[in-house]
Design a protein around this motif. Structure first.
Motif, short mmCIF file in Angstrom:
data_model
loop_
_atom_site.label_atom_id
_atom_site.label_comp_id
_atom_site.label_asym_id
_atom_site.label_seq_id
_atom_site.Cartn_x
_atom_site.Cartn_y
_atom_site.Cartn_z
N GLY A 55 1.01 -1.03 0.25
CA GLY A 55 -0.22 -0.09 0.30
C GLY A 55 0.50 1.13 0.08
O GLY A 55 0.30 2.15 0.31
N ILE A 71 -7.57 -4.99 -1.63
CA ILE A 71 -7.28 -3.92 -0.90
C ILE A 71 -7.22 -2.56 -1.55
O ILE A 71 -6.97 -1.95 -0.47
N ASP A 76 -9.70 3.02 4.02
CA ASP A 76 -8.27 3.07 4.83
C ASP A 76 -7.88 2.65 6.17
O ASP A 76 -7.12 2.34 6.11
N ARG A 78 -9.80 -0.27 7.31
CA ARG A 78 -9.06 -1.55 6.97
C ARG A 78 -7.56 -1.79 6.52
O ARG A 78 -7.33 -2.93 6.57
N ARG A 79 -7.81 -0.80 5.23
CA ARG A 79 -6.04 -1.31 4.67
C ARG A 79 -4.97 -1.40 5.84
O ARG A 79 -4.19 -1.90 5.41
N GLU A 80 -4.88 -0.23 6.94
CA GLU A 80 -4.31 0.01 8.28
C GLU A 80 -4.20 -1.44 8.45
O GLU A 80 -2.99 -1.53 9.18
N ARG A 83 -2.60 -3.84 6.56
CA ARG A 83 -0.77 -3.95 6.69
C ARG A 83 -0.38 -4.60 7.61
O ARG A 83 1.10 -4.25 7.71
#
Length: 258
Positions: A55, A71, A76, A78-80, A83
């Motif tokens: 990401g 992803i 944001d 959920r992406r974090e 990660r």
């Protein structure tokens, strides 16, 4: 064999910087628990591919799925969270010079407030022991460590949060052959112990065969070959054969800048 979704699935991934195409329609499946190695020359797109999955770079088009979840279209938050399930060993360890080793190892856990400092110090000692370092090393600073020790600390940081996915960016760069083999052995042991899915990018063919179950080669932004890592030196593909044996003559030619 399980028929479940791959841990990581990449479809038709494209990324350009200006007029230069770096990723040109990459398709890749990495099964759960597999250690996958990607080889290729400088500028072939290996690091950009990893950064897209992390990401850190947004691709121009395509999809990147982890456990079936794209992803690139996730929120944001959920992406974090996704990660946070990834551990990364950077090419030059990328340790924070101003922090002692134990804080480097537990940096992510402290930043996400998953551990308090006294717990983090103790946890760092146990993780350092897993990569063959005495817990007392935790009180040293990166500048006091050899290159091999820095790599071990970088590996300890990568596994500190028991991630589901591990990335290794040129894990043996700058190491002598013996220390390189030691680091590779630690990587294999850590991946097996965690049951993680791993992706490594490397120019080191000995390393690729030691740590990889599966392998693929990127050339001009495309995956031109995929197969068992044990077949890298006898793949039957002319480009892979030239690259893995370091031959000047072959279908791969050096492009000169005008």
């Amino acid at each position: 064999m399980s028929t479940s979704l791959p841990k990581i699935r990449i479809r038709d991934l494209h990324k350009s910087f200006g007029t230069k195409k770096v990723l040109d329609g990459v398709n890749l499946d990495v099964a759960q628990g597999t250690s996958f190695v990607i080889i290729g020359g400088s500028g072939s797109g290996k690091s950009v591919l990893l950064r897209c999955i992390l990401g850190l770079i947004i691709p121009d088009s395509g999809s990147i799925e982890i456990d079936g979840e794209n992803i690139l279209t996730a929120t944001d938050k959920r992406r974090e969270a996704l990660r946070g399930e990834i551990g990364m060993l950077f090419q030059n360890a990328a340790l924070f010079d101003s922090l002692p080793v134990w804080e480097n190892v537990t940096f992510g856990l402290l930043a996400r407030k998953r551990l308090k400092r006294p717990q983090a110090r103790e946890h760092a000692g146990s993780i350092l022991a897993q990569v063959g370092l005495d817990p007392s090393v935790g009180d040293l600073y990166p500048s006091e460590l050899s290159g091999g020790m820095q790599k071990r600390v970088g590996l300890a940081r990568a596994i500190a949060a028991t991630p589901n996915i591990l990335f290794f960016d040129e894990p043996t760069t700058g190491l002598d052959p013996i220390m390189g083999a030691v680091i590779d052995g630690l990587i294999v042991d850590c991946v097996k112990k965690l049951g993680s899915t791993a992706i490594a990018i490397t120019h080191d063919m000995a390393s690729a065969q030691r740590i990889g179950d599966e392998a693929a080669m990127l050339y001009k932004g495309q995956l031109i070959w995929q197969g068992p890592a044990s077949s890298l030196m006898h793949s039957g593909n002319a480009m892979v054969d030239q690259f893995t044996h370091g031959r000047r003559e072959g279908p791969i030619t050096m492009e000169l800048r005008k």
